[in-house]
Design a protein around this motif. Structure first.
Motif, PDB file in Angstrom:
ATOM      1  N   MET A   1       0.824  -1.192   0.000  1.00  0.00           N
ATOM      2  CA  MET A   1       0.000   0.000   0.000  1.00  0.00           C
ATOM      3  C   MET A   1       0.863   1.249   0.000  1.00  0.00           C
ATOM      4  SD  MET A   1      -3.021   1.160   2.605  1.00  0.00           S
ATOM      5  CE  MET A   1      -2.102   1.979   3.875  1.00  0.00           C
ATOM      6  N   GLN A   2       1.956   1.238   0.770  1.00  0.00           N
ATOM      7  CA  GLN A   2       2.788   2.427   0.861  1.00  0.00           C
ATOM      8  C   GLN A   2       3.525   2.733  -0.432  1.00  0.00           C
ATOM      9  OE1 GLN A   2       5.179   1.888   4.352  1.00  0.00           O
ATOM     10  NE2 GLN A   2       3.453   2.246   5.725  1.00  0.00           N
ATOM     11  N   ALA A   3       3.646   1.752  -1.322  1.00  0.00           N
ATOM     12  CA  ALA A   3       4.329   1.974  -2.597  1.00  0.00           C
ATOM     13  C   ALA A   3       3.404   2.546  -3.660  1.00  0.00           C
ATOM     14  CB  ALA A   3       4.944   0.666  -3.092  1.00  0.00           C
ATOM     15  N   THR A   4       2.106   2.561  -3.383  1.00  0.00           N
ATOM     16  CA  THR A   4       1.181   3.095  -4.377  1.00  0.00           C
ATOM     17  C   THR A   4       1.230   4.615  -4.382  1.00  0.00           C
ATOM     18  OG1 THR A   4      -0.671   3.143  -2.832  1.00  0.00           O
ATOM     19  CG2 THR A   4      -0.404   1.144  -4.147  1.00  0.00           C
ATOM     20  N   THR A   5       0.833   5.174  -5.504  1.00  0.00           N
ATOM     21  CA  THR A   5       0.761   6.628  -5.628  1.00  0.00           C
ATOM     22  C   THR A   5      -0.605   6.987  -6.215  1.00  0.00           C
ATOM     23  OG1 THR A   5       1.607   6.662  -7.896  1.00  0.00           O
ATOM     24  CG2 THR A   5       3.250   6.772  -6.108  1.00  0.00           C
ATOM     25  N   PRO A   6      -1.106   8.192  -5.912  1.00  0.00           N
ATOM     26  CA  PRO A   6      -2.361   8.608  -6.545  1.00  0.00           C
ATOM     27  C   PRO A   6      -2.289   8.534  -8.071  1.00  0.00           C
ATOM     28  CG  PRO A   6      -1.854  10.050  -4.717  1.00  0.00           C
ATOM     29  CD  PRO A   6      -0.641   9.157  -4.919  1.00  0.00           C
ATOM     30  N   ALA A   7      -1.155   8.907  -8.654  1.00  0.00           N
ATOM     31  CA  ALA A   7      -1.018   8.864 -10.117  1.00  0.00           C
ATOM     32  C   ALA A   7      -1.086   7.425 -10.633  1.00  0.00           C
ATOM     33  CB  ALA A   7       0.291   9.523 -10.545  1.00  0.00           C
ATOM     34  N   GLY A   8      -0.475   6.500  -9.924  1.00  0.00           N
ATOM     35  CA  GLY A   8      -0.502   5.099 -10.336  1.00  0.00           C
ATOM     36  C   GLY A   8      -1.895   4.502 -10.241  1.00  0.00           C
ATOM     37  N   ILE A   9      -2.591   4.838  -9.166  1.00  0.00           N
ATOM     38  CA  ILE A   9      -3.959   4.353  -8.995  1.00  0.00           C
ATOM     39  C   ILE A   9      -4.853   4.928 -10.090  1.00  0.00           C
ATOM     40  CG2 ILE A   9      -5.990   4.461  -7.495  1.00  0.00           C
ATOM     41  CD1 ILE A   9      -3.936   4.372  -5.131  1.00  0.00           C
TER      42      ILE A   9
ATOM     43  N   ASN B   1      -6.941   2.799 -12.915  1.00  0.00           N
ATOM     44  CA  ASN B   1      -8.388   2.967 -13.077  1.00  0.00           C
ATOM     45  C   ASN B   1      -8.740   3.475 -14.463  1.00  0.00           C
ATOM     46  OD1 ASN B   1      -8.947   2.082 -10.505  1.00  0.00           O
ATOM     47  ND2 ASN B   1      -9.004   4.121  -9.625  1.00  0.00           N
ATOM     48  N   SER B   2      -7.907   4.310 -15.044  1.00  0.00           N
ATOM     49  CA  SER B   2      -8.169   4.829 -16.388  1.00  0.00           C
ATOM     50  C   SER B   2      -8.210   3.703 -17.408  1.00  0.00           C
ATOM     51  CB  SER B   2      -7.103   5.856 -16.782  1.00  0.00           C
ATOM     52  OG  SER B   2      -7.190   6.984 -15.954  1.00  0.00           O
ATOM     53  N   VAL B   3      -7.307   2.753 -17.290  1.00  0.00           N
ATOM     54  CA  VAL B   3      -7.291   1.606 -18.197  1.00  0.00           C
ATOM     55  C   VAL B   3      -8.576   0.796 -18.033  1.00  0.00           C
ATOM     56  CG1 VAL B   3      -6.131  -0.579 -18.715  1.00  0.00           C
ATOM     57  CG2 VAL B   3      -4.777   1.478 -18.312  1.00  0.00           C
TER      58      VAL B   3
ATOM     59  N   MET C   1     -10.266  13.428   4.210  1.00  0.00           N
ATOM     60  CA  MET C   1      -9.210  14.286   4.695  1.00  0.00           C
ATOM     61  C   MET C   1      -7.935  13.496   5.007  1.00  0.00           C
ATOM     62  SD  MET C   1     -11.523  16.540   4.554  1.00  0.00           S
ATOM     63  CE  MET C   1     -10.950  18.092   5.181  1.00  0.00           C
ATOM     64  N   ALA C   2      -7.748  12.335   4.372  1.00  0.00           N
ATOM     65  CA  ALA C   2      -6.602  11.474   4.661  1.00  0.00           C
ATOM     66  C   ALA C   2      -5.300  12.108   4.200  1.00  0.00           C
ATOM     67  CB  ALA C   2      -6.795  10.121   3.965  1.00  0.00           C
ATOM     68  N   ASP C   3      -4.215  11.679   4.818  1.00  0.00           N
ATOM     69  CA  ASP C   3      -2.901  12.156   4.393  1.00  0.00           C
ATOM     70  C   ASP C   3      -2.391  11.269   3.253  1.00  0.00           C
ATOM     71  OD1 ASP C   3      -1.773   9.817   5.459  1.00  0.00           O
ATOM     72  OD2 ASP C   3      -1.347  10.770   7.371  1.00  0.00           O
ATOM     73  N   ALA C   4      -1.225  11.591   2.719  1.00  0.00           N
ATOM     74  CA  ALA C   4      -0.719  10.893   1.536  1.00  0.00           C
ATOM     75  C   ALA C   4      -0.456   9.409   1.796  1.00  0.00           C
ATOM     76  CB  ALA C   4       0.554  11.566   1.044  1.00  0.00           C
ATOM     77  N   LEU C   5      -0.116   9.024   3.026  1.00  0.00           N
ATOM     78  CA  LEU C   5       0.154   7.618   3.319  1.00  0.00           C
ATOM     79  C   LEU C   5      -1.118   6.787   3.266  1.00  0.00           C
ATOM     80  CD1 LEU C   5       1.999   5.322   4.247  1.00  0.00           C
ATOM     81  CD2 LEU C   5       1.565   6.045   6.611  1.00  0.00           C
ATOM     82  N   HIS C   6      -2.218   7.358   3.724  1.00  0.00           N
ATOM     83  CA  HIS C   6      -3.465   6.604   3.810  1.00  0.00           C
ATOM     84  C   HIS C   6      -4.429   6.899   2.669  1.00  0.00           C
ATOM     85  CE1 HIS C   6      -1.924   6.678   7.995  1.00  0.00           C
ATOM     86  NE2 HIS C   6      -2.192   5.395   7.868  1.00  0.00           N
ATOM     87  N   GLY C   7      -4.031   7.675   1.726  1.00  0.00           N
ATOM     88  CA  GLY C   7      -4.902   8.023   0.615  1.00  0.00           C
ATOM     89  C   GLY C   7      -4.689   9.465   0.216  1.00  0.00           C
TER      90      GLY C   7
END
Length: 116
Positions: A1-9, A13-15, A62-68
């Protein structure tokens, strides 16, 4: 989970949405997420993909970058209705956080349904 990024997610999802629309051009697309995925579903709802809606279960507004993603920063970009379900006794999502999220959404014109 910590290796994911908003851009990657968002890219993943776009695909998925492009594939759905290619095979079913008239279908309505709704994104659904639970916990970490629920928080990221707001980010995707703000990504310009013409979603019909978002449903989040036990998501963390209102999550931070680690949790979303920092959801509040993307609210103005959300173009679909949101429906979010929270556990009123969850220590990770205090009632005041849910109330803050609920008050931010309509200021940006976001239709929402919040169930606690």
């Amino acid at each position: 989970m910590q290796a994911t990024t908003p851009a990657g997610i968002a890219a993943d999802n776009s695909v998925e949405v492009a594939l759905l629309r290619a095979n079913h051009p008239d279908c309505a697309v709704i994104v659904v997420g639970f916990c970490f995925g629920g928080s990221n579903s707001w980010l995707y709802a703000a990504s310009g993909h013409r979603l019909a809606g978002e449903i989040g279960f036990r998501d963390r507004p209102m999550a931070d970058a680690l949790h979303g993603p920092a959801s509040a920063s993307s609210v103005a970009e959300i173009t679909c209705p949101l429906h979010d379900l929270f556990d009123g006794a969850d220590p990770l999502i205090p009632p005041e956080t849910i109330a803050e999220w609920d008050s931010i959404l309509p200021t940006c014109g976001v239709s929402r349904g919040i169930v606690i």
